[in-house]
Design a protein around this motif. Sequence first.
Motif, mmCIF file in Angstrom:
data_model
loop_
_atom_site.group_PDB
_atom_site.id
_atom_site.type_symbol
_atom_site.label_atom_id
_atom_site.label_comp_id
_atom_site.label_asym_id
_atom_site.label_seq_id
_atom_site.Cartn_x
_atom_site.Cartn_y
_atom_site.Cartn_z
ATOM 1 N N GLY A 1 0.760 -1.243 0.000
ATOM 2 C CA GLY A 1 0.000 0.000 0.000
ATOM 3 C C GLY A 1 0.788 1.289 0.000
ATOM 4 N N VAL A 2 2.112 1.234 0.088
ATOM 5 C CA VAL A 2 2.885 2.457 0.310
ATOM 6 C C VAL A 2 2.872 3.396 -0.894
ATOM 7 N N ALA A 3 3.097 2.878 -2.102
ATOM 8 C CA ALA A 3 3.112 3.752 -3.283
ATOM 9 C C ALA A 3 1.742 4.374 -3.524
ATOM 10 N N THR A 4 0.691 3.580 -3.364
ATOM 11 C CA THR A 4 -0.662 4.114 -3.540
ATOM 12 C C THR A 4 -0.978 5.123 -2.439
ATOM 13 N N TYR A 5 -0.518 4.857 -1.226
ATOM 14 C CA TYR A 5 -0.638 5.808 -0.113
ATOM 15 C C TYR A 5 0.030 7.133 -0.491
ATOM 16 N N LEU A 6 1.232 7.049 -1.076
ATOM 17 C CA LEU A 6 1.938 8.269 -1.483
ATOM 18 C C LEU A 6 1.113 9.056 -2.498
ATOM 19 N N GLY A 7 0.535 8.357 -3.469
ATOM 20 C CA GLY A 7 -0.303 9.026 -4.457
ATOM 21 C C GLY A 7 -1.470 9.748 -3.814
ATOM 22 N N ILE A 8 -2.093 9.097 -2.855
ATOM 23 C CA ILE A 8 -3.231 9.691 -2.149
ATOM 24 C C ILE A 8 -2.787 10.931 -1.377
ATOM 25 N N ILE A 9 -1.651 10.823 -0.689
ATOM 26 C CA ILE A 9 -1.128 11.956 0.083
ATOM 27 C C ILE A 9 -0.802 13.128 -0.838
ATOM 28 N N LEU A 10 -0.189 12.833 -1.990
ATOM 29 C CA LEU A 10 0.129 13.902 -2.947
ATOM 30 C C LEU A 10 -1.142 14.606 -3.414
ATOM 31 N N ALA A 11 -2.213 13.839 -3.612
ATOM 32 C CA ALA A 11 -3.485 14.424 -4.050
ATOM 33 C C ALA A 11 -4.137 15.244 -2.936
ATOM 34 N N LEU A 12 -3.936 14.835 -1.691
ATOM 35 C CA LEU A 12 -4.528 15.549 -0.554
ATOM 36 C C LEU A 12 -3.714 16.775 -0.163
ATOM 37 N N SER A 13 -2.379 16.644 -0.206
ATOM 38 C CA SER A 13 -1.490 17.732 0.226
ATOM 39 C C SER A 13 -0.107 17.538 -0.391
ATOM 40 N N LEU A 14 0.257 18.416 -1.319
ATOM 41 C CA LEU A 14 1.585 18.322 -1.948
ATOM 42 C C LEU A 14 2.689 18.452 -0.899
ATOM 43 N N LYS A 15 2.439 19.281 0.121
ATOM 44 C CA LYS A 15 3.437 19.482 1.174
ATOM 45 C C LYS A 15 3.702 18.182 1.927
ATOM 46 N N LEU A 16 2.638 17.491 2.337
ATOM 47 C CA LEU A 16 2.808 16.222 3.055
ATOM 48 C C LEU A 16 3.430 15.167 2.142
ATOM 49 N N GLY A 17 3.046 15.173 0.874
ATOM 50 C CA GLY A 17 3.625 14.233 -0.082
ATOM 51 C C GLY A 17 5.115 14.450 -0.239
ATOM 52 N N PHE A 18 5.533 15.718 -0.309
ATOM 53 C CA PHE A 18 6.955 16.046 -0.429
ATOM 54 C C PHE A 18 7.718 15.604 0.821
ATOM 55 N N ILE A 19 7.139 15.875 1.987
ATOM 56 C CA ILE A 19 7.792 15.478 3.251
ATOM 57 C C ILE A 19 7.934 13.961 3.314
ATOM 58 N N PHE A 20 6.891 13.235 2.888
ATOM 59 C CA PHE A 20 6.963 11.772 2.880
ATOM 60 C C PHE A 20 8.109 11.303 1.994
ATOM 61 N N CYS A 21 8.181 11.840 0.773
ATOM 62 C CA CYS A 21 9.235 11.430 -0.168
ATOM 63 C C CYS A 21 10.618 11.708 0.402
ATOM 64 N N LEU A 22 10.801 12.893 0.944
ATOM 65 C CA LEU A 22 12.098 13.277 1.500
ATOM 66 C C LEU A 22 12.482 12.365 2.661
ATOM 67 N N SER A 23 11.534 12.135 3.560
ATOM 68 C CA SER A 23 11.777 11.264 4.707
ATOM 69 C C SER A 23 12.113 9.841 4.256
ATOM 70 N N TRP A 24 11.323 9.318 3.297
ATOM 71 C CA TRP A 24 11.546 7.953 2.815
ATOM 72 C C TRP A 24 12.938 7.820 2.209
ATOM 73 N N ILE A 25 13.330 8.780 1.383
ATOM 74 C CA ILE A 25 14.639 8.718 0.709
ATOM 75 C C ILE A 25 15.774 8.781 1.716
ATOM 76 N N VAL A 26 15.676 9.704 2.675
ATOM 77 C CA VAL A 26 16.743 9.851 3.675
ATOM 78 C C VAL A 26 16.904 8.572 4.491
ATOM 79 N N ILE A 27 15.792 8.002 4.972
ATOM 80 C CA ILE A 27 15.851 6.774 5.781
ATOM 81 C C ILE A 27 16.351 5.601 4.945
#
Length: 193
Positions: A105-131
Amino acid sequence: MTFEIFLVFFFSYLSGSIPSGLILTKLFLNKDIRDVGSKNIGATNVLRTGNKFIAILTLILDIIKGVLPVIITSFYFIDLIYLSGLMAFLGHIFPIWLKFKGGKGVATYLGIILALSLKLGFIFCLSWIVIALLTRYSSLSSIVSTFLIFLISFLEVNFELNSYLFITFVIILYTHKQNIIRLKNKTEDKIKL
């Protein structure tokens, strides 16, 4: 149940339930992704086929499965966007076409977050990449980033958003239960970035 709820419920679920990883690996690699690695249909497991292009394409399509229903719902039934997001998310995890055995569910979750809030989607991507760069664990990156988004969402003071992100975080914990055990036992596979 009104017709609008029924429509959003099924449209979003069916969108999320399209098994991108399975379709792409069968089409281009003549493989059943359910026979590879973790047997999961998601992009991380598709990467284990050795074909990065197909893995990236799977990731993109799984993200789109989350983005599209939420955006379409926001145009016509704005008050049902969280239902749309939840059903697209559950569709990916429990697709009717695969006897309800889908991805985590993670990639689809990311898509949903991006649609709901670009800011939260960006934070998720940045956090995921760093970790992921620090630990090489896709599962840990997903779990921690999803929890981080839930915590940050409280700055929005939006009960529906907070509730949605809590529910999805709990479900992602559930879909990663075996990964959590392997992380604890130090037997979790690392990703090759």
